[in-house]
Design an enzyme around this catalytic site. Structure first.
Site, PDB file in Angstrom:
ATOM      1  N   HIS A 246       0.843  -1.194   0.000  1.00 21.61           N
ATOM      2  CA  HIS A 246       0.000   0.000   0.000  1.00 21.61           C
ATOM      3  C   HIS A 246       0.882   1.250   0.000  1.00 21.61           C
ATOM      4  O   HIS A 246       2.050   1.201   0.382  1.00 21.61           O
ATOM      5  CB  HIS A 246      -0.915  -0.006   1.219  1.00 21.61           C
TER       6      HIS A 246
ATOM      7  N   GLU B 159       0.895   3.858   1.876  1.00 13.56           N
ATOM      8  CA  GLU B 159       1.385   4.243   3.204  1.00 13.56           C
ATOM      9  C   GLU B 159       2.605   3.409   3.592  1.00 13.56           C
ATOM     10  O   GLU B 159       3.595   3.929   4.106  1.00 13.56           O
ATOM     11  CB  GLU B 159       0.306   4.045   4.275  1.00 13.56           C
TER      12      GLU B 159
END
Length: 150
Positions: free
Chosen positions: A72, A74
């Site tokens: 992801h 993040e």
């Protein structure tokens, strides 16, 4: 006080817009997500969703399913800042889609104190965890904000 809050919201919208532009680097077809980590008014890291370094940039197993190994945005931004030797302690994470539970764990462990996102993901457990530990969460739908300005 209101002027300061308004100014911060304008800054937040600009960083979210930058995260959205950064998301365009993703090879994922189903959902493109971008993230920026900002500390002391400087972007110290960035990330977008995709495969680990050295792998083929194919993110989807099928039109409805993403490969489990796709990182992801993040996670990419947090691991990138860790590798750089910078510290994300006390930083703000700007991300185009709200974090999942796994990314929320990384956010907590990295010392990020504030998360600003644009779109809510259908599963809210990540936001619930961040809220539980006292990380400030701000939702600014920049698409909606942009259409309201016209």
């Amino acid at each position: 006080m209101t002027e300061r809050v308004d100014k911060q919201k304008e800054v937040d919208k600009k960083y979210l817009a930058m995260a959205r532009i950064w998301s365009e680097n993703s090879y994922c077809k189903r959902r493109k997500v971008g993230a920026l980590i900002v500390k002391n008014k400087m972007i110290i890291s960035d990330g977008y969703n995709g495969t680990p370094s050295g792998m083929n940039n194919n993110c989807e197993e099928s039109p409805e399913k993403t490969f489990e190994y796709v990182l992801h945005a993040e996670a990419n931004a947090i691991t990138k800042v860790a590798k750089s030797g910078n510290s994300s302690d006390g930083a703000t994470l700007y991300v185009t889609t709200s974090p999942c539970i796994e990314c929320s764990k990384l956010i907590i462990q990295s010392g990020i104190k504030r998360v600003v996102f644009s779109k809510k993901y259908r599963i809210h457990t990540g936001l619930d965890l961040l809220e539980k530990v006292g990380i400030q969460i701000d939702h600014i739908d920049i698409e909606k904000e942009h259409s309201n300005e016209k």
